[in-house]
Design an enzyme around this catalytic site. Structure first.
Site, mmCIF file in Angstrom:
data_model
loop_
_atom_site.group_PDB
_atom_site.id
_atom_site.type_symbol
_atom_site.label_atom_id
_atom_site.label_comp_id
_atom_site.label_asym_id
_atom_site.label_seq_id
_atom_site.Cartn_x
_atom_site.Cartn_y
_atom_site.Cartn_z
ATOM 1 N N CYS A 123 0.835 -1.198 0.000
ATOM 2 C CA CYS A 123 0.000 0.000 0.000
ATOM 3 C C CYS A 123 0.871 1.250 0.000
ATOM 4 C CB CYS A 123 -0.900 -0.007 1.233
ATOM 5 S SG CYS A 123 -2.020 1.391 1.335
ATOM 6 N N HIS A 167 -9.316 -3.665 -2.161
ATOM 7 C CA HIS A 167 -8.277 -2.906 -1.455
ATOM 8 C C HIS A 167 -8.655 -1.420 -1.427
ATOM 9 C CE1 HIS A 167 -3.844 -2.253 -0.466
ATOM 10 N NE2 HIS A 167 -4.290 -1.017 -0.693
ATOM 11 N N GLU A 168 -9.054 -0.878 -2.594
ATOM 12 C CA GLU A 168 -9.342 0.555 -2.684
ATOM 13 C C GLU A 168 -10.632 0.924 -1.958
ATOM 14 O OE1 GLU A 168 -6.967 2.442 -3.606
ATOM 15 O OE2 GLU A 168 -5.834 0.668 -4.187
ATOM 16 N N HIS A 171 -10.085 1.197 1.621
ATOM 17 C CA HIS A 171 -9.615 2.529 2.034
ATOM 18 C C HIS A 171 -10.797 3.470 2.257
ATOM 19 C CE1 HIS A 171 -5.266 2.489 1.854
ATOM 20 N NE2 HIS A 171 -5.259 1.953 0.645
#
Length: 198
Positions: A123, A167-168, A171
């Site tokens: 990351c 993953h995004e 966030h």
């Protein structure tokens, strides 16, 4: 739909630098981002979008070393200090180019099957890489507006792009990838799980 075209975001003389990226444990990375309301993006909104696109496209074109930045394939808005729901993705997976600028992305369905990226994930916001398999869903169904194709998407993703999207969106939901690593057995993998990568 929005008052900006993707091509307008490319006409940028911005020079990416490491200070653009907010690092763990900055509190903005642990705040749930807000949906972008309406279709009028402010000058600040457009500036943040330009930063996101510029940073990742520099990496896509193998110029990260030139700007002394860490290379990445995708970025979420809060990683550049913008507490809004947007993510930019640009990478090649074998012969396929994955290229999205997603506004208000939401995962509406997840498969029960589990997948993980081998040897693990990294990351831009986490300098101290955490070793271990990041447990993800094998498939995800996503709704969003894609500023590149200028249309709403309502589709299922699988493979490495599904890992990247999780993953995004993680966030945007105030998470970091290492939250999904088994802390007791970081490299545990059930035989039924799908390994993605070498």
């Amino acid at each position: 739909m929005y008052n900006i075209k993707f091509l307008d975001l490319l006409n940028s003389n911005l020079k990416p630098n490491p200070q653009w990226i907010f690092k763990d444990p900055h509190p903005i990375l642990r705040e749930v981002t807000q949906d972008i309301e309406g279709n009028e993006l402010s000058k600040d909104d457009i500036y943040y979008l330009k930063k996101m696109v510029r940073y990742i496209d520099v990496c896509y074109h193998n110029q990260a070393k030139k700007y002394k930045i860490r290379s990445g394939i995708a970025i979420a808005a809060n990683q550049v200090g913008w507490n809004k729901r947007a993510t930019y993705i640009h990478f090649n997976d074998e012969a396929k180019e994955h290229h999205y600028l997603l506004i208000n992305p939401h995962i509406i369905k997840r498969s029960s099957e589990i997948a993980y990226l081998n040897p693990g994930e990294g990351c831009l916001s986490v300098d101290d890489d955490r070793s271990g398999y990041v447990i993800r869903n094998k498939k995800v169904h996503v709704k969003a507006y894609d500023l590149i194709s200028e249309q709403f998407i309502d589709q299922e993703f699988s493979g490495i792009i599904a890992i990247c999207i999780q993953h995004e969106i993680g966030h945007l939901d105030a998470g970091l990838y290492y939250d999904n690593i088994n802390q007791q057995q970081p490299f545990y993998a059930d035989p039924s799980w799908t390994k993605i990568g070498r």
